[in-house]
Design a protein around this motif. Structure first.
Motif, PDB file in Angstrom:
ATOM      1  N   GLU A  44      44.519  40.365  32.606  1.00 29.07           N
ATOM      2  CA  GLU A  44      45.610  39.737  33.343  1.00 29.07           C
ATOM      3  C   GLU A  44      45.868  40.464  34.658  1.00 29.07           C
ATOM      4  OE1 GLU A  44      47.267  36.761  33.606  1.00 29.07           O
ATOM      5  OE2 GLU A  44      48.001  37.001  31.553  1.00 29.07           O
ATOM      6  N   TRP A  45      45.614  39.760  35.748  1.00 29.45           N
ATOM      7  CA  TRP A  45      45.800  40.334  37.086  1.00 29.45           C
ATOM      8  C   TRP A  45      47.223  40.854  37.261  1.00 29.45           C
ATOM      9  CZ3 TRP A  45      45.422  36.920  42.133  1.00 29.45           C
ATOM     10  CH2 TRP A  45      45.522  37.740  43.267  1.00 29.45           C
ATOM     11  N   ALA A  46      48.205  40.099  36.805  1.00 28.48           N
ATOM     12  CA  ALA A  46      49.599  40.507  36.976  1.00 28.48           C
ATOM     13  C   ALA A  46      49.923  41.800  36.236  1.00 28.48           C
ATOM     14  CB  ALA A  46      50.536  39.392  36.506  1.00 28.48           C
ATOM     15  N   ARG A  47      49.146  42.121  35.210  1.00 30.74           N
ATOM     16  CA  ARG A  47      49.387  43.367  34.469  1.00 30.74           C
ATOM     17  C   ARG A  47      48.675  44.556  35.107  1.00 30.74           C
ATOM     18  NH1 ARG A  47      51.814  44.171  29.961  1.00 30.74           N
ATOM     19  NH2 ARG A  47      51.652  42.004  29.254  1.00 30.74           N
TER      20      ARG A  47
ATOM     21  N   GLU B  39      47.598  49.030  43.900  1.00 31.13           N
ATOM     22  CA  GLU B  39      47.548  49.942  42.758  1.00 31.13           C
ATOM     23  C   GLU B  39      47.107  49.178  41.509  1.00 31.13           C
ATOM     24  OE1 GLU B  39      51.189  52.054  42.140  1.00 31.13           O
ATOM     25  OE2 GLU B  39      51.461  52.508  44.280  1.00 31.13           O
ATOM     26  N   TRP B  40      46.108  49.740  40.822  1.00 29.68           N
ATOM     27  CA  TRP B  40      45.603  49.125  39.604  1.00 29.68           C
ATOM     28  C   TRP B  40      45.745  50.086  38.426  1.00 29.68           C
ATOM     29  CZ3 TRP B  40      43.522  47.793  44.273  1.00 29.68           C
ATOM     30  CH2 TRP B  40      43.251  46.436  44.506  1.00 29.68           C
ATOM     31  N   ASP B  41      45.986  49.528  37.249  1.00 28.73           N
ATOM     32  CA  ASP B  41      46.066  50.326  36.025  1.00 28.73           C
ATOM     33  C   ASP B  41      45.345  49.551  34.918  1.00 28.73           C
ATOM     34  OD1 ASP B  41      46.616  51.747  33.744  1.00 28.73           O
ATOM     35  OD2 ASP B  41      48.806  51.720  33.982  1.00 28.73           O
TER      36      ASP B  41
ATOM     37  N   TRP C 208      42.632  37.855  45.402  1.00 30.26           N
ATOM     38  CA  TRP C 208      42.063  37.543  44.086  1.00 30.26           C
ATOM     39  C   TRP C 208      40.721  38.238  43.913  1.00 30.26           C
ATOM     40  CZ3 TRP C 208      37.896  35.338  41.661  1.00 30.26           C
ATOM     41  CH2 TRP C 208      38.086  34.798  40.389  1.00 30.26           C
ATOM     42  N   LEU C 209      39.895  38.188  44.941  1.00 26.32           N
ATOM     43  CA  LEU C 209      38.564  38.789  44.858  1.00 26.32           C
ATOM     44  C   LEU C 209      38.623  40.313  44.836  1.00 26.32           C
ATOM     45  CD1 LEU C 209      36.593  36.368  47.175  1.00 26.32           C
ATOM     46  CD2 LEU C 209      36.179  36.763  44.743  1.00 26.32           C
ATOM     47  N   ALA C 210      39.621  40.899  45.476  1.00 24.28           N
ATOM     48  CA  ALA C 210      39.763  42.358  45.417  1.00 24.28           C
ATOM     49  C   ALA C 210      40.018  42.801  43.983  1.00 24.28           C
ATOM     50  CB  ALA C 210      40.902  42.810  46.336  1.00 24.28           C
ATOM     51  N   ASN C 211      40.830  42.032  43.268  1.00 23.81           N
ATOM     52  CA  ASN C 211      41.061  42.344  41.850  1.00 23.81           C
ATOM     53  C   ASN C 211      39.811  42.060  41.023  1.00 23.81           C
ATOM     54  OD1 ASN C 211      42.881  42.822  39.413  1.00 23.81           O
ATOM     55  ND2 ASN C 211      42.177  40.734  39.034  1.00 23.81           N
TER      56      ASN C 211
ATOM     57  N   VAL D   6      35.254  43.250  37.393  1.00 20.59           N
ATOM     58  CA  VAL D   6      33.842  43.021  37.108  1.00 20.59           C
ATOM     59  C   VAL D   6      33.079  44.335  37.054  1.00 20.59           C
ATOM     60  CG1 VAL D   6      31.711  42.055  38.060  1.00 20.59           C
ATOM     61  CG2 VAL D   6      33.800  40.664  37.996  1.00 20.59           C
ATOM     62  N   LYS D   7      33.290  45.189  38.043  1.00 25.28           N
ATOM     63  CA  LYS D   7      32.542  46.446  38.080  1.00 25.28           C
ATOM     64  C   LYS D   7      32.936  47.377  36.934  1.00 25.28           C
ATOM     65  CE  LYS D   7      31.504  46.237  42.998  1.00 25.28           C
ATOM     66  NZ  LYS D   7      31.810  46.730  44.358  1.00 25.28           N
ATOM     67  N   ARG D   8      34.127  47.154  36.385  1.00 22.85           N
ATOM     68  CA  ARG D   8      34.588  48.011  35.287  1.00 22.85           C
ATOM     69  C   ARG D   8      34.028  47.568  33.937  1.00 22.85           C
ATOM     70  NH1 ARG D   8      38.787  51.493  36.220  1.00 22.85           N
ATOM     71  NH2 ARG D   8      39.604  52.578  34.380  1.00 22.85           N
ATOM     72  N   TYR D   9      33.884  46.260  33.742  1.00 23.87           N
ATOM     73  CA  TYR D   9      33.546  45.759  32.407  1.00 23.87           C
ATOM     74  C   TYR D   9      32.219  45.010  32.320  1.00 23.87           C
ATOM     75  CZ  TYR D   9      38.479  46.870  31.769  1.00 23.87           C
ATOM     76  OH  TYR D   9      39.685  47.520  31.734  1.00 23.87           O
TER      77      TYR D   9
END
Length: 362
Positions: free
Chosen positions: A61-64, A71-73, A116-119, A124-127
Protein backbone atom coordinates in the motif's frame (compact mmCIF):
# COMPACT_ATOMS: atom_id res chain seq x y z
CA UNK A 1 4.61 -28.46 -18.20
CA UNK A 2 4.15 -25.38 -15.97
CA UNK A 3 2.52 -26.20 -12.65
CA UNK A 4 -0.88 -24.59 -12.16
CA UNK A 5 -0.82 -21.75 -9.62
CA UNK A 6 -3.51 -21.91 -6.95
CA UNK A 7 -3.66 -18.85 -4.73
CA UNK A 8 -5.52 -16.60 -2.34
CA UNK A 9 -5.94 -12.85 -2.53
CA UNK A 10 -6.38 -9.78 -0.38
CA UNK A 11 -5.64 -6.06 -0.48
CA UNK A 12 -4.00 -3.52 1.78
CA UNK A 13 -6.73 -1.05 2.74
CA UNK A 14 -9.41 -3.71 2.77
CA UNK A 15 -7.68 -6.06 5.20
CA UNK A 16 -4.91 -4.27 7.12
CA UNK A 17 -6.71 -1.80 9.36
CA UNK A 18 -5.12 1.24 11.07
CA UNK A 19 -5.29 3.06 7.75
CA UNK A 20 -2.91 5.95 7.13
CA UNK A 21 -4.05 9.18 5.47
CA UNK A 22 -5.29 8.38 1.96
CA UNK A 23 -8.02 9.09 -0.55
CA UNK A 24 -10.10 6.32 1.05
CA UNK A 25 -9.42 7.11 4.71
CA UNK A 26 -10.78 10.61 4.02
CA UNK A 27 -13.90 9.19 2.40
CA UNK A 28 -14.89 5.97 4.14
CA UNK A 29 -16.91 5.83 7.33
CA UNK A 30 -17.17 2.90 9.74
CA UNK A 31 -13.78 1.52 8.73
CA UNK A 32 -12.61 0.30 12.19
CA UNK A 33 -9.53 -1.94 11.96
CA UNK A 34 -10.88 -4.24 9.26
CA UNK A 35 -9.48 -7.77 9.68
CA UNK A 36 -6.28 -6.32 11.22
CA UNK A 37 -3.93 -8.03 8.78
CA UNK A 38 -1.46 -5.37 9.92
CA UNK A 39 -0.90 -7.28 13.16
CA UNK A 40 -2.29 -10.74 12.33
CA UNK A 41 -0.46 -11.39 9.07
CA UNK A 42 1.69 -14.25 10.43
CA UNK A 43 -1.48 -16.17 11.28
CA UNK A 44 -3.14 -15.37 7.95
CA UNK A 45 -0.07 -16.42 5.97
CA UNK A 46 -0.06 -19.72 7.89
CA UNK A 47 -3.76 -20.23 7.07
CA UNK A 48 -3.01 -19.70 3.38
CA UNK A 49 -0.02 -22.03 3.43
CA UNK A 50 -2.13 -24.71 5.11
CA UNK A 51 -4.38 -24.71 2.04
CA UNK A 52 -1.43 -25.77 -0.08
CA UNK A 53 -1.67 -22.73 -2.37
CA UNK A 54 1.43 -21.44 -4.14
CA UNK A 55 0.47 -17.76 -4.57
CA UNK A 56 -0.36 -15.14 -1.95
CA UNK A 57 -1.70 -11.92 -3.44
CA UNK A 58 -1.22 -8.74 -1.43
CA UNK A 59 -0.92 -5.01 -2.02
CA UNK A 60 2.11 -2.99 -0.97
CA UNK A 61 0.00 0.00 0.00
CA UNK A 62 1.56 3.23 -1.24
CA UNK A 63 -0.27 5.26 1.41
CA UNK A 64 1.33 3.14 4.13
CA UNK A 65 4.92 3.06 2.90
CA UNK A 66 5.15 6.74 1.93
CA UNK A 67 3.04 8.61 4.45
CA UNK A 68 4.96 11.85 3.85
CA UNK A 69 6.70 13.00 0.66
CA UNK A 70 10.22 11.71 0.20
CA UNK A 71 10.14 9.18 3.06
CA UNK A 72 9.49 5.46 2.74
CA UNK A 73 9.09 2.78 5.41
CA UNK A 74 8.91 -0.84 4.23
CA UNK A 75 9.40 -2.64 7.54
CA UNK A 76 5.90 -4.12 7.63
CA UNK A 77 5.90 -5.37 4.03
CA UNK A 78 9.48 -6.63 4.31
CA UNK A 79 8.31 -9.09 6.94
CA UNK A 80 5.07 -9.96 5.12
CA UNK A 81 6.89 -10.81 1.89
CA UNK A 82 9.61 -12.71 3.76
CA UNK A 83 7.02 -14.81 5.58
CA UNK A 84 5.08 -15.49 2.37
CA UNK A 85 8.25 -16.76 0.72
CA UNK A 86 9.32 -18.72 3.79
CA UNK A 87 5.94 -20.48 3.70
CA UNK A 88 6.66 -21.67 0.16
CA UNK A 89 4.38 -19.23 -1.64
CA UNK A 90 5.06 -16.71 -4.38
CA UNK A 91 3.97 -13.12 -3.69
CA UNK A 92 1.62 -11.59 -6.22
CA UNK A 93 2.14 -7.91 -5.46
CA UNK A 94 -0.35 -5.25 -6.46
CA UNK A 95 1.16 -1.78 -6.74
CA UNK A 96 -2.14 0.11 -6.69
CA UNK A 97 -5.40 -1.28 -5.28
CA UNK A 98 -7.32 2.03 -5.54
CA UNK A 99 -5.55 3.74 -2.62
CA UNK A 100 -2.92 6.50 -2.71
CA UNK A 101 -1.51 8.94 -0.13
CA UNK A 102 -3.77 11.94 0.37
CA UNK A 103 -0.80 14.31 0.08
CA UNK A 104 -0.36 13.41 -3.61
CA UNK A 105 -3.62 15.05 -4.66
CA UNK A 106 -4.51 12.00 -6.72
CA UNK A 107 -4.78 11.63 -10.48
CA UNK A 108 -5.80 15.25 -10.92
CA UNK A 109 -2.21 16.16 -10.06
CA UNK A 110 -0.14 16.55 -13.28
CA UNK A 111 2.81 15.00 -11.39
CA UNK A 112 0.85 11.94 -10.24
CA UNK A 113 2.43 9.53 -12.75
CA UNK A 114 5.89 10.68 -11.70
CA UNK A 115 5.05 10.29 -8.00
CA UNK A 116 3.44 6.89 -8.58
CA UNK A 117 6.46 5.61 -10.48
CA UNK A 118 8.88 6.85 -7.81
CA UNK A 119 7.09 4.61 -5.33
CA UNK A 120 6.80 1.73 -7.82
CA UNK A 121 10.55 1.90 -8.45
CA UNK A 122 11.31 1.33 -4.77
CA UNK A 123 8.72 -1.45 -4.37
CA UNK A 124 9.82 -3.33 -7.48
CA UNK A 125 13.53 -3.15 -6.73
CA UNK A 126 12.86 -4.29 -3.17
CA UNK A 127 10.68 -7.32 -3.87
CA UNK A 128 11.49 -8.45 -7.42
CA UNK A 129 12.81 -11.93 -8.03
CA UNK A 130 12.05 -15.29 -6.46
CA UNK A 131 8.98 -15.72 -8.66
CA UNK A 132 7.16 -12.53 -7.65
CA UNK A 133 4.16 -11.83 -9.91
CA UNK A 134 3.15 -8.20 -10.45
CA UNK A 135 -0.18 -6.42 -10.84
CA UNK A 136 0.21 -2.73 -11.59
CA UNK A 137 -3.36 -1.47 -11.22
CA UNK A 138 -6.24 -3.45 -9.77
CA UNK A 139 -9.36 -3.28 -11.96
CA UNK A 140 -8.52 0.08 -13.60
CA UNK A 141 -12.00 0.86 -14.91
CA UNK A 142 -13.56 0.18 -11.50
CA UNK A 143 -10.78 2.29 -9.95
CA UNK A 144 -11.86 5.17 -12.19
CA UNK A 145 -15.49 4.65 -11.23
CA UNK A 146 -14.55 4.85 -7.55
CA UNK A 147 -12.61 8.08 -8.16
CA UNK A 148 -15.80 9.51 -9.69
CA UNK A 149 -17.67 8.38 -6.56
CA UNK A 150 -15.06 10.05 -4.34
CA UNK A 151 -15.18 13.24 -6.39
CA UNK A 152 -11.51 12.83 -7.31
CA UNK A 153 -11.68 11.81 -10.97
CA UNK A 154 -9.74 13.62 -13.68
CA UNK A 155 -10.23 13.17 -17.42
CA UNK A 156 -6.44 12.72 -17.50
CA UNK A 157 -6.57 9.74 -15.15
CA UNK A 158 -6.80 7.04 -17.88
CA UNK A 159 -3.87 8.35 -19.91
CA UNK A 160 -1.74 8.94 -16.81
CA UNK A 161 -2.41 5.40 -15.61
CA UNK A 162 -1.57 3.96 -19.03
CA UNK A 163 1.78 5.76 -18.97
CA UNK A 164 2.40 4.56 -15.42
CA UNK A 165 1.62 0.94 -16.30
CA UNK A 166 3.85 0.92 -19.37
CA UNK A 167 6.74 2.48 -17.46
CA UNK A 168 6.27 0.03 -14.56
CA UNK A 169 6.22 -2.87 -17.02
CA UNK A 170 9.60 -1.77 -18.41
CA UNK A 171 10.97 -1.22 -14.91
CA UNK A 172 9.93 -4.66 -13.71
CA UNK A 173 11.47 -6.41 -16.70
CA UNK A 174 14.69 -4.43 -16.39
CA UNK A 175 14.87 -5.52 -12.74
CA UNK A 176 13.56 -9.06 -13.17
CA UNK A 177 13.37 -10.17 -16.84
CA UNK A 178 11.49 -13.39 -16.03
CA UNK A 179 8.72 -11.75 -13.99
CA UNK A 180 5.07 -11.95 -14.99
CA UNK A 181 3.27 -8.58 -15.14
CA UNK A 182 -0.36 -7.66 -15.70
CA UNK A 183 -3.20 -5.37 -14.68
CA UNK A 184 -6.26 -7.39 -13.75
CA UNK A 185 -9.50 -6.57 -15.51
CA UNK A 186 -12.93 -6.78 -13.93
CA UNK A 187 -15.18 -8.87 -16.18
CA UNK A 188 -18.24 -6.65 -16.46
CA UNK A 189 -21.10 -8.36 -18.27
CA UNK A 190 -22.50 -6.75 -21.42
CA UNK A 191 -20.21 -3.70 -21.33
CA UNK A 192 -16.84 -5.40 -20.85
CA UNK A 193 -15.58 -4.45 -24.31
CA UNK A 194 -16.42 -0.80 -23.66
CA UNK A 195 -14.85 -0.94 -20.20
CA UNK A 196 -11.66 -2.48 -21.59
CA UNK A 197 -11.34 0.42 -24.01
CA UNK A 198 -10.69 2.66 -21.01
CA UNK A 199 -7.42 0.91 -20.13
CA UNK A 200 -6.78 -2.68 -21.16
CA UNK A 201 -6.83 -2.03 -24.89
CA UNK A 202 -4.10 0.61 -24.49
CA UNK A 203 -1.61 -1.63 -22.66
CA UNK A 204 -1.84 -4.87 -24.61
CA UNK A 205 1.83 -4.66 -25.63
CA UNK A 206 2.83 -4.41 -21.97
CA UNK A 207 1.19 -7.53 -20.56
CA UNK A 208 2.62 -10.98 -19.87
CA UNK A 209 -0.80 -12.43 -19.10
CA UNK A 210 -4.40 -11.24 -18.93
CA UNK A 211 -5.57 -11.11 -15.32
CA UNK A 212 -9.32 -11.63 -14.99
CA UNK A 213 -11.58 -10.98 -12.00
CA UNK A 214 -14.81 -12.91 -12.43
CA UNK A 215 -17.76 -12.62 -10.06
CA UNK A 216 -20.98 -12.60 -12.07
CA UNK A 217 -22.51 -12.69 -15.53
CA UNK A 218 -25.74 -11.71 -17.24
CA UNK A 219 -27.90 -14.20 -19.13
CA UNK A 220 -31.50 -14.04 -20.36
CA UNK A 221 -32.45 -16.16 -17.35
CA UNK A 222 -30.29 -14.31 -14.82
CA UNK A 223 -30.41 -10.53 -14.69
CA UNK A 224 -29.61 -10.24 -10.99
CA UNK A 225 -26.20 -8.71 -11.69
CA UNK A 226 -27.91 -5.31 -11.72
CA UNK A 227 -27.98 -5.56 -7.92
CA UNK A 228 -24.24 -4.99 -7.97
CA UNK A 229 -24.91 -1.37 -8.86
CA UNK A 230 -26.44 -0.85 -5.42
CA UNK A 231 -23.70 -2.75 -3.58
CA UNK A 232 -25.96 -5.73 -2.83
CA UNK A 233 -23.46 -8.23 -4.20
CA UNK A 234 -24.86 -10.98 -1.97
CA UNK A 235 -28.20 -10.76 -3.80
CA UNK A 236 -26.68 -11.61 -7.17
CA UNK A 237 -27.40 -15.17 -8.26
CA UNK A 238 -24.09 -16.86 -9.10
CA UNK A 239 -23.52 -17.81 -12.74
CA UNK A 240 -20.66 -20.34 -12.63
CA UNK A 241 -20.57 -21.04 -16.36
CA UNK A 242 -19.87 -17.36 -16.86
CA UNK A 243 -16.24 -17.90 -15.90
CA UNK A 244 -15.97 -20.26 -18.86
CA UNK A 245 -17.47 -17.60 -21.14
CA UNK A 246 -15.16 -14.93 -19.72
CA UNK A 247 -12.06 -17.06 -20.24
CA UNK A 248 -13.07 -17.99 -23.78
CA UNK A 249 -13.77 -14.33 -24.53
CA UNK A 250 -10.34 -13.11 -23.44
CA UNK A 251 -8.59 -16.06 -25.06
CA UNK A 252 -10.14 -14.98 -28.38
CA UNK A 253 -9.24 -11.34 -27.84
CA UNK A 254 -5.65 -12.02 -26.75
CA UNK A 255 -4.67 -15.29 -28.44
CA UNK A 256 -0.95 -14.82 -27.74
CA UNK A 257 -1.31 -14.32 -23.98
CA UNK A 258 -2.06 -16.77 -21.17
CA UNK A 259 -4.82 -15.95 -18.68
CA UNK A 260 -4.95 -15.94 -14.88
CA UNK A 261 -8.09 -15.78 -12.71
CA UNK A 262 -6.77 -13.17 -10.28
CA UNK A 263 -10.03 -12.96 -8.30
CA UNK A 264 -13.09 -15.15 -7.96
CA UNK A 265 -15.36 -15.63 -4.97
CA UNK A 266 -18.88 -15.43 -3.57
CA UNK A 267 -20.21 -12.89 -1.06
CA UNK A 268 -22.73 -13.88 1.57
CA UNK A 269 -24.99 -11.45 3.41
CA UNK A 270 -23.18 -10.70 6.67
CA UNK A 271 -21.96 -14.28 6.82
CA UNK A 272 -25.43 -15.84 6.70
CA UNK A 273 -26.21 -18.85 4.49
CA UNK A 274 -27.74 -18.06 1.13
CA UNK A 275 -31.54 -18.52 1.09
CA UNK A 276 -31.26 -20.90 -1.87
CA UNK A 277 -28.87 -23.21 0.00
CA UNK A 278 -26.01 -22.65 -2.46
CA UNK A 279 -22.82 -22.86 -0.39
CA UNK A 280 -19.35 -21.39 -0.76
CA UNK A 281 -18.12 -24.92 -1.48
CA UNK A 282 -20.69 -25.28 -4.28
CA UNK A 283 -19.62 -21.93 -5.73
CA UNK A 284 -15.93 -22.76 -5.59
CA UNK A 285 -16.27 -26.22 -7.12
CA UNK A 286 -18.67 -25.04 -9.84
CA UNK A 287 -16.33 -22.25 -10.95
CA UNK A 288 -13.29 -24.50 -10.90
CA UNK A 289 -15.25 -27.03 -12.98
CA UNK A 290 -15.97 -24.46 -15.69
CA UNK A 291 -12.43 -23.09 -15.56
CA UNK A 292 -11.13 -26.60 -16.13
CA UNK A 293 -13.60 -27.00 -19.00
CA UNK A 294 -12.11 -23.92 -20.68
CA UNK A 295 -8.62 -25.34 -20.16
CA UNK A 296 -9.65 -28.64 -21.73
CA UNK A 297 -10.64 -26.68 -24.83
CA UNK A 298 -7.21 -25.10 -25.11
CA UNK A 299 -7.56 -21.90 -23.07
CA UNK A 300 -4.16 -21.32 -21.40
CA UNK A 301 -4.96 -20.55 -17.76
CA UNK A 302 -1.91 -20.10 -15.52
CA UNK A 303 -3.62 -19.89 -12.16
CA UNK A 304 -6.59 -19.11 -9.94
CA UNK A 305 -6.81 -16.94 -6.81
CA UNK A 306 -9.72 -17.18 -4.41
CA UNK A 307 -11.00 -13.79 -3.23
CA UNK A 308 -10.54 -13.56 -0.38
CA UNK A 309 -8.60 -15.33 2.35
CA UNK A 310 -10.53 -13.49 5.09
CA UNK A 311 -13.54 -11.22 5.13
CA UNK A 312 -12.56 -7.63 4.36
CA UNK A 313 -13.80 -4.06 4.26
CA UNK A 314 -15.68 -3.99 0.97
CA UNK A 315 -15.31 -0.32 0.10
CA UNK A 316 -17.83 1.15 2.49
CA UNK A 317 -19.30 -1.89 4.24
CA UNK A 318 -18.50 -5.14 6.01
CA UNK A 319 -21.80 -6.71 4.99
CA UNK A 320 -20.63 -8.68 1.91
CA UNK A 321 -18.50 -11.55 3.26
CA UNK A 322 -16.16 -13.13 0.72
CA UNK A 323 -13.68 -14.85 3.02
CA UNK A 324 -12.66 -18.47 3.13
CA UNK A 325 -12.24 -17.52 6.77
CA UNK A 326 -15.00 -15.33 8.11
CA UNK A 327 -14.16 -12.43 10.42
CA UNK A 328 -16.95 -10.56 12.22
CA UNK A 329 -15.30 -7.15 12.38
CA UNK A 330 -18.34 -5.35 13.78
CA UNK A 331 -19.27 -7.80 16.57
CA UNK A 332 -16.17 -9.81 17.48
CA UNK A 333 -13.43 -7.78 19.21
CA UNK A 334 -11.11 -10.80 18.94
CA UNK A 335 -11.42 -10.78 15.13
CA UNK A 336 -11.27 -14.58 15.17
CA UNK A 337 -10.72 -16.34 11.86
CA UNK A 338 -13.56 -18.84 11.57
CA UNK A 339 -13.23 -21.37 8.74
CA UNK A 340 -16.11 -21.63 6.29
CA UNK A 341 -17.09 -24.87 4.59
CA UNK A 342 -14.95 -23.88 1.60
CA UNK A 343 -11.65 -24.15 3.48
CA UNK A 344 -11.57 -27.95 3.31
CA UNK A 345 -13.05 -27.87 -0.20
CA UNK A 346 -10.33 -25.56 -1.50
CA UNK A 347 -7.57 -27.59 0.17
CA UNK A 348 -8.95 -30.71 -1.51
CA UNK A 349 -9.06 -28.96 -4.90
CA UNK A 350 -5.50 -27.67 -4.53
CA UNK A 351 -4.10 -31.03 -3.51
CA UNK A 352 -6.24 -33.41 -5.55
CA UNK A 353 -8.70 -31.62 -7.81
CA UNK A 354 -12.47 -31.84 -7.90
CA UNK A 355 -14.29 -34.94 -6.62
CA UNK A 356 -14.44 -37.71 -9.19
CA UNK A 357 -17.32 -37.27 -11.60
CA UNK A 358 -18.22 -33.85 -10.23
CA UNK A 359 -21.02 -31.99 -11.99
CA UNK A 360 -21.96 -28.38 -11.20
CA UNK A 361 -24.68 -27.79 -8.64
CA UNK A 362 -25.91 -24.65 -10.44
Amino acid sequence: MTMFLWGVAGAGYQSEGSAPDSNWSRFATGYRDSADFLHRYPQDIELAADLGVRVFRLCVEWARVQQVPGEWDFEFYDDVVAKVRAAGMRPMITLDHWVYPAWTGGWRNPRMTELWLANADRVVKRYAGNGTIWITFNEPTVYMAHEIRLGRFSPMMPSRMVRAHKAAYRLIHETDPDALVSSNVAYIPVVNRLADFGFLDWITGSLDFVGIDYYYDVTPDNLTAVRGATGQLYRIDPEPKGIYRALKHYARRFPKLPLYVVENGMPTDDGQPRPDGYTRTDHLRDHVYWMRQAQSEGVPVLGYNYWSLTDNFEWGTYRPRFGLYTVDVERDPALARQPTDAVDAYRDIVTGGLPDGYRPKK
